[in-house]
Motif scaffolding. Structure first.
Motif, PDB file in Angstrom:
ATOM      1  N   VAL A  20      44.325  41.760  45.873  1.00 23.20           N
ATOM      2  CA  VAL A  20      43.363  41.723  44.787  1.00 23.20           C
ATOM      3  C   VAL A  20      44.382  41.635  43.634  1.00 23.20           C
ATOM      4  O   VAL A  20      45.264  42.198  43.218  1.00 23.20           O
ATOM      5  N   GLU A  21      44.118  40.272  42.804  1.00 27.72           N
ATOM      6  CA  GLU A  21      44.798  40.100  41.652  1.00 27.72           C
ATOM      7  C   GLU A  21      44.129  40.534  40.203  1.00 27.72           C
ATOM      8  O   GLU A  21      42.771  40.780  40.246  1.00 27.72           O
ATOM      9  N   ASP A  22      45.006  40.606  39.323  1.00 28.15           N
ATOM     10  CA  ASP A  22      44.407  41.106  37.968  1.00 28.15           C
ATOM     11  C   ASP A  22      43.913  39.816  37.433  1.00 28.15           C
ATOM     12  O   ASP A  22      44.573  39.536  36.262  1.00 28.15           O
ATOM     13  N   THR A  23      42.788  39.213  37.779  1.00 26.71           N
ATOM     14  CA  THR A  23      42.303  37.966  37.068  1.00 26.71           C
ATOM     15  C   THR A  23      40.788  38.321  36.803  1.00 26.71           C
ATOM     16  O   THR A  23      40.080  38.991  37.447  1.00 26.71           O
ATOM     17  N   PRO A  24      40.198  37.402  35.831  1.00 25.11           N
ATOM     18  CA  PRO A  24      38.820  37.652  35.388  1.00 25.11           C
ATOM     19  C   PRO A  24      37.989  37.229  36.758  1.00 25.11           C
ATOM     20  O   PRO A  24      37.066  37.706  36.871  1.00 25.11           O
ATOM     21  N   GLU A  27      37.978  40.349  38.826  1.00 23.01           N
ATOM     22  CA  GLU A  27      37.215  41.403  38.414  1.00 23.01           C
ATOM     23  C   GLU A  27      35.408  40.981  38.535  1.00 23.01           C
ATOM     24  O   GLU A  27      34.834  41.915  38.909  1.00 23.01           O
ATOM     25  N   ALA A  28      35.022  39.742  38.194  1.00 21.01           N
ATOM     26  CA  ALA A  28      33.668  39.228  38.448  1.00 21.01           C
ATOM     27  C   ALA A  28      33.387  39.477  39.873  1.00 21.01           C
ATOM     28  O   ALA A  28      32.474  39.890  39.903  1.00 21.01           O
ATOM     29  N   PHE A  29      34.295  39.091  40.880  1.00 23.64           N
ATOM     30  CA  PHE A  29      33.836  39.286  42.221  1.00 23.64           C
ATOM     31  C   PHE A  29      33.561  40.573  42.762  1.00 23.64           C
ATOM     32  O   PHE A  29      32.742  41.054  43.319  1.00 23.64           O
ATOM     33  N   GLU A  55      33.092  50.506  35.190  1.00 23.85           N
ATOM     34  CA  GLU A  55      33.145  51.241  36.602  1.00 23.85           C
ATOM     35  C   GLU A  55      33.703  50.134  37.711  1.00 23.85           C
ATOM     36  O   GLU A  55      34.422  50.757  38.512  1.00 23.85           O
ATOM     37  N   SER A  56      33.282  49.084  37.759  1.00 16.06           N
ATOM     38  CA  SER A  56      33.772  48.090  38.893  1.00 16.06           C
ATOM     39  C   SER A  56      35.195  47.654  38.386  1.00 16.06           C
ATOM     40  O   SER A  56      35.982  47.274  39.762  1.00 16.06           O
ATOM     41  N   LYS A  57      35.580  47.690  37.320  1.00 16.66           N
ATOM     42  CA  LYS A  57      37.072  47.518  37.144  1.00 16.66           C
ATOM     43  C   LYS A  57      37.914  48.640  37.668  1.00 16.66           C
ATOM     44  O   LYS A  57      39.045  48.313  38.147  1.00 16.66           O
ATOM     45  N   ALA A  58      37.457  49.727  37.537  1.00 14.84           N
ATOM     46  CA  ALA A  58      38.235  50.968  37.921  1.00 14.84           C
ATOM     47  C   ALA A  58      38.302  51.165  39.410  1.00 14.84           C
ATOM     48  O   ALA A  58      39.405  51.217  39.861  1.00 14.84           O
ATOM     49  N   HIS A  59      37.256  50.475  40.094  1.00 14.88           N
ATOM     50  CA  HIS A  59      37.023  50.514  41.445  1.00 14.88           C
ATOM     51  C   HIS A  59      38.221  49.261  41.954  1.00 14.88           C
ATOM     52  O   HIS A  59      38.788  49.499  43.078  1.00 14.88           O
ATOM     53  N   LYS A  60      38.283  48.159  41.273  1.00 12.64           N
ATOM     54  CA  LYS A  60      39.075  47.062  41.710  1.00 12.64           C
ATOM     55  C   LYS A  60      40.693  47.638  41.340  1.00 12.64           C
ATOM     56  O   LYS A  60      41.267  47.288  42.350  1.00 12.64           O
ATOM     57  N   ASP A  61      40.742  48.207  40.502  1.00 14.27           N
ATOM     58  CA  ASP A  61      42.249  48.975  40.222  1.00 14.27           C
ATOM     59  C   ASP A  61      42.497  49.894  41.537  1.00 14.27           C
ATOM     60  O   ASP A  61      43.546  49.861  41.796  1.00 14.27           O
ATOM     61  N   TYR A  62      41.471  50.740  41.895  1.00 14.39           N
ATOM     62  CA  TYR A  62      41.845  51.683  43.104  1.00 14.39           C
ATOM     63  C   TYR A  62      42.095  50.952  44.234  1.00 14.39           C
ATOM     64  O   TYR A  62      42.959  50.907  44.966  1.00 14.39           O
TER      65      TYR A  62
END
Length: 209
Positions: A20-24, A27-29, A55-62
């Motif tokens: 999972v990359e730190d890219t837009p 994040e959109a996916f 909220e979805s960004k927090a899930h991505k980071d998790y």
């Protein structure tokens, strides 16, 4: 273990698994997955409400940083004569990380999400089997669990078909769509996984004869 096996460690029959990359784009996916109300309700017991990008960004980071393994599931690209298309993301899968001090128990849980257009095509089964292989063969886990909600029809049959053993339920733990539902628990032990792998190798050998 042969070099060929290691070269294909992050691939299965039809899928490829990437970080999972730190890219837009990622994040959109992830936001697209978290905003799929049916998929979300089948994998998360939280109160259903519109998902914010925060909220979805927090899930991505998790998934990216706080799990034992967190990857985006992609279709393997088929390069043509002129160019190679990037693998198309269709979901996420992760293995939970142990709590500090619990590492010696060598167990975790699987969580998986596949976006709507790619559900019921066997991709979820393929990704779970890949995650089991990684967990037992690479990470040295002893037990891998997976959970389901009783209103998610077909989940129990799928997990048991993949070799998970039903352990029991927490009765009427979940309120969903106007009714009470059970929280179901399944698991697979490393020796059970090894037996399944041995049976698979025997079948593959017989098919080649």
């Amino acid at each position: 273990m042969g070099d060929k096996v290691m070269e294909n460690l992050f691939r299965s029959s039809r899928l490829v698994y990437r970080a999972v990359e730190d890219t837009p784009e990622d994040e959109a996916f992830i936001h697209r997955i978290q905003s799929d109300i049916v998929a979300y309700a089948n994998s998360d017991s939280g109160l259903l409400k519109p998902m914010t990008k925060k909220e979805s960004k927090a899930h991505k980071d998790y998934v990216a940083n706080k799990t034992l393994l967190g990857v985006i599931i992609c279709l393997q690209s088929v390069p043509d004569a002129d160019s190679a298309t990037l693998p198309e993301p269709i979901g996420t899968i992760y293995l939970t990380a142990p709590k500090p001090g619990d590492e010696h128990h060598r167990n975790c849980y699987i969580s998986i999400d596949i976006i709507g257009p790619y559900q019921r095509r066997g991709y979820g089964s393929e990704a779970i089997e890949w995650a089991l292989d990684w967990g037992f063969r690479i990470a040295g886990l002893h037990r891998i669990g997976i959970e389901a909600f009783s209103y998610n029809q077909g989940a129990r049959a799928l997990y048991e078909r993949l070799g998970f053993v039903y352990e029991g339920c927490k009765r009427e733990l979940l309120w969903h769509n106007g009714g009470w539902h059970d929280y179901l628990s399944f698991s697979m032990l490393e020796q059970e996984w090894k037996v399944r792998q041995e049976k698979r190798l025997v079948l593959e050998y017989r098919e080649k004869e």
